[in-house]
Structure formats: C-alpha cells, structure tokens
Design a protein around this motif. Sequence first.
Motif: not given
Length: 233
Positions: A178-198
């Motif tokens: 028996k198994s179960i899946t745990i829902y999570r996520s990966i996202r940019l940090s605020v610093f990462g979003a600024q880095f990508c925008e630049t």
Amino acid sequence: MSEPSGQQGSTDVRVLLSKLLDAVSIGPRDAVKAAVALTRDLETADDLRKRGNKLIRDSHNPESQPRRLHPAFSRIMDDLTPDEARILRFLAVAGPQPVVDVRTKTLFQLGSEQLAEGVSMIAEMASCRWPDRDYHYFANLHRLGLLRFSKEPVDDVRRYALIEVQPRALDAMARAKKSITIYRSIRLSVFGAQFCETCFDTTGYHAGGWDSDERGDKIIGPGPPDPSKKHHH
C-alpha cells in the motif's frame, strides 16, 4: 625566524602570480574566477571589515546599489548548466509545478517510509537534454537560492494525476503493498524570479503551452463557490 612583513608580502604576491599562471591553462573564465578566489584568500579580518563598512556607507548610493541588477547574478550564471537555465526559464513562465513524494501507507502515517521523493515532469517540460538529472539540477538551483521546495500543492490538483503515472512513481508504488502520494510543488524563489527576469528573454516563449492554465472547462450549474464571497450566518 619570521620573515619581515615586506618580504612576506612579496612572497604572497609571487605565490599568487604562480597560481594564476597555472590557472590560465584552464581557460580565461576559470582563470578569472581563480584570481578572485585567490585574492580573497589573502584577505584579513580587517580587510573584510573595511569592505563591510564600505557597503554600509554606499547603501544609499543608487550607483553602488542598483535596484534590480544583483552583484551575485554574474557569478550565478557561471554555476548554471544549460539544462538548469531551461528549468529556470520554464518555471519563470509556467509558474509553480506539481511534485509528488511516494510513501508507504500506514495507519495515521505512523512509521511510513519514503519510497520516492520529488517526482516531477519539470525537466521534460523544460526540454532538458538530460531530464533524468533533474534531482541534481534542483539541488544546485536550490543551493544558489533560485528554487524552493514547497509543501503546498499547486492550485489545480488534477495536474498530479499525470505525475502519479510516471515510471519513477509507478516503480516506487510497486515496491509496497500500500502506498500514498504526497502532493507538493517546486517554484522559483523571489530572488530566483528576479534573476530570471533580469537574465532571460522569455519573449515568445510559452513553456510548451503551460504559460496559461486555461483548460477550456465547461461548468454546468453554479460551479464552485467563490472564495471572495463570504457567507455570514
């Protein structure tokens, strides 16, 4: 017997120059990085304090502290692989992405064991050359402060259905009764979003259609409740 301070300084310079000449053979970019590292190795506590005090004095000078161009951006670029750049660009356009952990299912999850961690399709969706290296890419991006792992799921939980049937997740599920899946996520940090925008030009890039979460759903009836409307009893 200790050397006079002037002679010691000359020795340090000769050693530094010798190391720099050896570093030239590994390429100009690596030589520059080696020069910076070696120079800072010679800094004393007083040197660091002087640099710190200068930063404080320059904090209100716009020329010394650009609003969007962080001084670490250039060094971060040197620590990225092309596949990691693709992942960053994808997340910048597509937003948070679903990730699942697979665990054994137990009563109240007491004694549950992890079977697989961080299963996603981010590398595939970002068109990475080596998608099976995604764990390594994520680790480096997290180290650089560009990425963060969140315990929060993405808004549309239907997206996890595709992740749960990926070979990595299915193989993990097959190892337990028996198994179960745990829902999570990966996202940019605020610093990462600024880095990508630049650093990245995303003009005309639609992340394989994931820049919009519009599924074309047709809702019959009143639909789900509007969270902005509070009901008072």
